[in-house]
Design an enzyme around this catalytic site. Structure first.
Site, PDB file in Angstrom:
ATOM      1  CG  HIS A  53      -1.891   0.999   1.410  1.00 57.65           C
ATOM      2  ND1 HIS A  53      -1.612   2.296   1.759  1.00 57.65           N
ATOM      3  CD2 HIS A  53      -3.236   0.937   1.251  1.00 57.65           C
ATOM      4  CE1 HIS A  53      -2.745   2.993   1.816  1.00 57.65           C
ATOM      5  NE2 HIS A  53      -3.745   2.190   1.512  1.00 57.65           N
ATOM      6  CG  ASP A  82       0.647  -2.342   6.218  1.00 58.16           C
ATOM      7  OD1 ASP A  82      -0.229  -2.372   7.109  1.00 58.16           O
ATOM      8  OD2 ASP A  82       0.459  -1.818   5.105  1.00 58.16           O
ATOM      9  CD  GLN A  84      -6.633  -4.535   4.072  1.00 58.76           C
ATOM     10  OE1 GLN A  84      -7.608  -5.273   4.273  1.00 58.76           O
ATOM     11  NE2 GLN A  84      -6.770  -3.243   3.832  1.00 58.76           N
ATOM     12  CE  LYS A 113      -7.195  -0.379   6.495  1.00 56.13           C
ATOM     13  NZ  LYS A 113      -7.953   0.142   5.369  1.00 56.13           N
ATOM     14  CB  CYS A 136      -3.547   3.358  -1.575  1.00 58.52           C
ATOM     15  SG  CYS A 136      -4.769   4.624  -1.273  1.00 58.52           S
TER      16      CYS A 136
END
Lengths: 410, 153
Positions: free
Chosen positions: A122, A199, A202, A225, A365
């Site tokens: 991202h 990261d 997700q 999220k 993104c």
């Protein structure tokens, strides 16, 4: 699992209509919905105990601080961090990643060093490193994909070298729906004494995450999220690295002592939390983690897998569909990126919207990935545990109707 | 559940124009050119045109990727401004942008837009207004220079 079946009542938004059709919310990768219980915790705090944290001896200040710190403890347990002092609250995964790049990254990266990321990142896990590399005349290298849409681990072994100081990899792709072998990449990074940044935007909330098992040096994710409020994020860091890491911002609460000429820093993690934090948000984030725990991450994972197992083969069977990322449902998270032959993703998303199906169309993104895939955009449907097979059927129906609508004119 | 309302936006002429856009490619030795980009969707369009000594648009073309709305809009815009003076073209651009924002215009003004007036329903699809206005913004930029950008934001 009964808990899951009744859980939609916790999300009143799921009962609304879009263009006179029942909402089918499939944009969970962008933001997940927030349960009533989390909203109630925040409202109750605002109505009964609102006060600033860490800076008062009064009753309200103590309640606020205790609740704020309880959230830190819940985060620690959620990702199995060794200590709650390893958890820094930020405004989101973007700030978490920027914080590492512009503090520790800025300190350790020198001319000629390498930063290794992947082509599926991202922008929030590309641009901070890109800017750092440009400033320091370091080189930014990308680990490429295999033909099946998974990360090329052999390429990771080639790209990560003794010159590599930082490796930054997404745990799960927001476009390809693939889970990366971050544990193995951590090992490779550590063999070369590089710092491993993950990261997890997700990943957390979709499957169990254990930062110790992954041996991640840093792990970043966002509250909005995982059923929490916006403006909340987390940066986990290993204590030995946080000790080396300079402060990100200067101001209240991050100091030990200030004189006319100088200042010294507070203990970690306060050293990295200058200014009044988003305390109501963080307390809401804690409630969101309790909500997750009640349902059980493993139950969520099972439910999402069931949905993907049901919907992915159906999507792949529709003529004219391209699915990006792995083709096997077992390798997929709830994130499914597609294109319909000859129909622009924005036209697709407008048609879906007419049918109440809310998806994301665009580059997500992840422009370098789009460029590599030879496209400018995709349509992304992202499932969460509160979605149903009826939602999946609505998506399939929307794809078919959209193809029929636009193909009439060819 | 059906897509009937979608026909308000995707009228036959729009889909025909999108599938078979006019004035595509590049003008050789253009007097003016510009690139426009819609960062929210990744649409990129490149416009070229030739102005004669009276500031009349004698040739105009576009190339690049985009959705049906942006392709059709670019095609229709180039068709309607070809042969017009710079001043007339800018006036049309103003009428189009007002129309897209739902501001009232006389039927006479709307007629001046030619086929492009079929995009009048775009205002009922707020998420897609930029797709329609992108090429008209490009026209402004190409004819007036990038100074005009602020006005279009």
């Amino acid at each position: 699992m009964n808990k899951i079946n009744n859980i939609r009542d916790e999300f009143p938004i799921l009962n609304r209509k879009i263009n006179n059709e029942p909402l089918v919310y499939l944009d969970n990768a962008a933001t997940s919905q927030i349960p009533i219980s989390v909203q109630n915790v925040m409202r109750e705090f605002e109505q009964t105990a609102r006060s600033n944290v860490h800076r008062s001896v009064d009753t309200l200040g103590n309640i606020a601080t205790a609740k704020y710190e309880e959230s830190r403890n819940l985060v620690k347990e959620l990702i199995n961090a060794p200590s709650q002092n390893d958890i820094i609250f930020t405004s989101g995964a973007t700030e978490s990643l920027n914080m590492i790049a512009f503090t520790l990254g800025n300190k350790i990266i020198e001319k000629g060093d390498e930063i290794v990321i992947t082509i599926m990142e991202h922008h929030s896990n590309i641009i901070p490193w890109q800017q750092l590399a440009r400033k320091k005349q370091a080189s930014l290298k990308y680990i490429e994909l295999c033909d099946n849409g998974e990360l090329d681990l052999a390429d990771a072994r080639t790209k990560i070298t003794d010159k590599t100081k930082i490796v930054a990899v997404t745990h799960a792709s927001n476009v390809l729906g693939v889970i990366n072998p971050v544990g193995e990449i951590s090992q490779i990074a550590h063999q070369h004494d590089a710092i491993m940044v993950v990261d997890g935007a997700q990943a957390v909330g979709h499957f169990p995450v254990d930062v110790q098992k992954l041996d991640a040096d840093f792990y970043a994710f966002s509250g909005h999220k995982i059923f929490g409020p916006t403006g909340t994020g987390i940066l986990y860091g290993k204590q030995k690295l946080l000790k080396k890491m300079p402060p990100y911002r200067f101001g209240g609460e991050m100091i030990a002592h200030v004189t006319r000429a100088n200042a010294t820093w507070a203990q970690i993690p306060q050293k990295f939390e200058a200014g009044t934090p988003n305390y109501t948000g963080v307390i809401g984030l804690g409630a969101a983690i309790e909500f997750l725990n009640q349902i059980g991450i493993k139950n969520i994972q099972v439910k999402e897998k069931e949905l993907v197992k049901y919907v992915l083969p159906k999507i792949e069977n529709i003529p004219g569909i391209t699915v990006y990322g792995p083709k096997e449902w077992a390798k997929h998270t709830g994130v499914i990126s597609i294109n319909l032959a000859g129909i622009h993703p924005h036209d697709v998303a407008t048609a879906f919207d007419e049918l109440g199906v809310e998806v994301r169309a665009g580059h997500h993104c992840a422009e370098p990935l789009m460029t590599d895939l030879g496209i400018t955009a995709t349509v992304r449907a992202s499932f969460d545990f509160y979605n149903t097979k009826a939602d999946a059927d609505a998506l399939i129906n929307a794809i078919k109707q959209t193809e029929d609508f636009f193909n009439e004119f060819r | 559940m059906n897509l009937d309302r979608l026909k308000l936006l995707y009228k036959d002429i729009i889909l025909e124009q999108a599938n078979n856009p006019q004035n595509t490619g590049r003008i050789r030795n253009p007097t003016n050119e510009t690139n426009v980009y819609n960062p929210s969707c990744g649409d990129k369009l490149h416009f070229t045109c030739t102005l004669d000594k009276n500031k009349k648009i004698t040739a105009i073309a576009f190339e690049g990727e985009g959705c049906s709305i942006s392709q059709a809009s670019a095609s229709m815009m180039t068709q309607v401004v070809k042969g017009k003076s710079t001043k007339q073209a800018i006036e049309l651009s103003k009428i189009f942008s007002d129309m897209a924002m739902g501001k009232k215009h006389s039927q006479e003004d709307l007629e001046k837009l030619g086929d492009a007036q079929v995009l009048i329903n775009i205002m009922q699809f707020p998420a897609r207004i930029k797709c329609a206005t992108l090429s008209w913004w490009a026209l402004d930029r190409m004819l007036l220079g990038e100074k005009r950008d602020k006005k279009n934001d």
